[in-house]
Design a protein around this motif. Sequence first.
Motif, mmCIF file in Angstrom:
data_model
loop_
_atom_site.group_PDB
_atom_site.id
_atom_site.type_symbol
_atom_site.label_atom_id
_atom_site.label_comp_id
_atom_site.label_asym_id
_atom_site.label_seq_id
_atom_site.Cartn_x
_atom_site.Cartn_y
_atom_site.Cartn_z
ATOM 1 N N VAL A 87 -23.504 -26.280 44.243
ATOM 2 C CA VAL A 87 -22.343 -25.834 43.476
ATOM 3 C C VAL A 87 -22.756 -24.567 42.748
ATOM 4 O O VAL A 87 -23.768 -24.558 42.047
ATOM 5 C CB VAL A 87 -21.918 -26.915 42.447
ATOM 6 N N GLU A 88 -22.000 -23.495 42.931
ATOM 7 C CA GLU A 88 -22.329 -22.241 42.265
ATOM 8 C C GLU A 88 -21.231 -21.876 41.286
ATOM 9 O O GLU A 88 -20.061 -22.151 41.522
ATOM 10 C CB GLU A 88 -22.515 -21.130 43.293
ATOM 11 N N SER A 89 -21.628 -21.258 40.176
ATOM 12 C CA SER A 89 -20.658 -20.854 39.178
ATOM 13 C C SER A 89 -21.010 -19.480 38.639
ATOM 14 O O SER A 89 -22.080 -19.285 38.079
ATOM 15 C CB SER A 89 -20.606 -21.862 38.036
ATOM 16 N N ALA A 90 -20.117 -18.528 38.826
ATOM 17 C CA ALA A 90 -20.200 -17.201 38.215
ATOM 18 C C ALA A 90 -18.809 -16.942 37.657
ATOM 19 O O ALA A 90 -17.822 -17.056 38.364
ATOM 20 C CB ALA A 90 -20.576 -16.148 39.246
ATOM 21 N N LEU A 91 -18.724 -16.626 36.397
ATOM 22 C CA LEU A 91 -17.435 -16.647 35.716
ATOM 23 C C LEU A 91 -16.842 -15.277 35.414
ATOM 24 O O LEU A 91 -16.204 -15.087 34.388
ATOM 25 C CB LEU A 91 -17.560 -17.461 34.425
ATOM 26 N N ASN A 92 -17.049 -14.318 36.270
ATOM 27 C CA ASN A 92 -16.420 -13.006 36.097
ATOM 28 C C ASN A 92 -16.599 -12.446 34.696
ATOM 29 O O ASN A 92 -15.647 -12.031 34.041
ATOM 30 C CB ASN A 92 -14.928 -13.081 36.448
ATOM 31 N N GLY A 93 -17.808 -12.464 34.195
ATOM 32 C CA GLY A 93 -18.072 -11.886 32.890
ATOM 33 C C GLY A 93 -17.881 -12.820 31.717
ATOM 34 O O GLY A 93 -18.196 -12.464 30.596
ATOM 35 N N ALA A 94 -17.365 -14.017 31.939
ATOM 36 C CA ALA A 94 -17.188 -14.969 30.838
ATOM 37 C C ALA A 94 -18.487 -15.728 30.602
ATOM 38 O O ALA A 94 -19.325 -15.854 31.489
ATOM 39 C CB ALA A 94 -16.059 -15.951 31.161
ATOM 40 N N GLU A 95 -18.650 -16.229 29.395
ATOM 41 C CA GLU A 95 -19.763 -17.104 29.094
ATOM 42 C C GLU A 95 -19.289 -18.536 29.296
ATOM 43 O O GLU A 95 -18.089 -18.795 29.317
ATOM 44 C CB GLU A 95 -20.241 -16.875 27.658
ATOM 45 N N SER A 96 -20.229 -19.471 29.430
ATOM 46 C CA SER A 96 -19.832 -20.859 29.623
ATOM 47 C C SER A 96 -20.931 -21.795 29.147
ATOM 48 O O SER A 96 -22.070 -21.385 28.955
ATOM 49 C CB SER A 96 -19.517 -21.141 31.096
ATOM 50 N N THR A 97 -20.542 -23.052 28.975
ATOM 51 C CA THR A 97 -21.518 -24.118 28.778
ATOM 52 C C THR A 97 -21.227 -25.174 29.833
ATOM 53 O O THR A 97 -20.091 -25.346 30.260
ATOM 54 C CB THR A 97 -21.432 -24.761 27.373
ATOM 55 N N VAL A 98 -22.267 -25.864 30.251
ATOM 56 C CA VAL A 98 -22.105 -27.011 31.131
ATOM 57 C C VAL A 98 -22.947 -28.136 30.535
ATOM 58 O O VAL A 98 -24.130 -27.954 30.271
ATOM 59 C CB VAL A 98 -22.481 -26.699 32.603
ATOM 60 N N THR A 99 -22.288 -29.259 30.248
ATOM 61 C CA THR A 99 -22.944 -30.419 29.658
ATOM 62 C C THR A 99 -22.953 -31.547 30.674
ATOM 63 O O THR A 99 -21.906 -31.880 31.241
ATOM 64 C CB THR A 99 -22.205 -30.883 28.376
ATOM 65 N N VAL A 100 -24.114 -32.121 30.926
ATOM 66 C CA VAL A 100 -24.213 -33.260 31.833
ATOM 67 C C VAL A 100 -23.871 -34.510 31.029
ATOM 68 O O VAL A 100 -24.557 -34.860 30.075
ATOM 69 C CB VAL A 100 -25.625 -33.370 32.452
ATOM 70 N N LEU A 101 -22.769 -35.164 31.417
ATOM 71 C CA LEU A 101 -22.339 -36.380 30.728
ATOM 72 C C LEU A 101 -22.934 -37.624 31.365
ATOM 73 O O LEU A 101 -23.258 -38.590 30.675
ATOM 74 C CB LEU A 101 -20.814 -36.477 30.729
#
Length: 162
Positions: A87-101
């Motif tokens: 799974v790849e994620s690039a957000l067009n210049g946005a920042e993000s967080t990913v939390t493993v639940l």
Amino acid sequence: MQSFVEELVLCVAVNGGRVPALLWPEDPATLSALLELLPRPVRPEQGAELSVPGGPGAEELADELGRRLQLRVRPLFRFLPVGSPVVESALNGAESTVTVLEGACRCALSRVGEAPAPGPSGPLGMRLRSGGTLFTPQGHSYRLSEIHAPTTLLELHLEGPG
């Protein structure tokens, strides 16, 4: 939940626009509070990845974080079954967080347009486990792989001014 928001705000203030960061919430109740935000009974069919927008609780979390950061924050739950492809994620210049639940996965970080860090011992490669949150600043992307148990993620996409 308030302590989680405060920790994310501090993480973004310190690392925003510069470097990725890994966050482990101080409050031991954070993970169980985040699990309560999961939309029920949403679960993927065996072998299928599923992404769903955050429900009311996740929207409240996103609204509070957005208010504190003065950004628009969009929540998304992602369910990854065992053996999910990369799974790849690039957000067009946005920042993000990913939390493993729930579950765990291998994560490789890279600058957009560059190959991910080589192998699990690379400087930007790690194993994310339940409770861990990865902050990804602008100009970076992440790849998730090695899904050995059903894995549930909460992604918070930090977009332009709110």
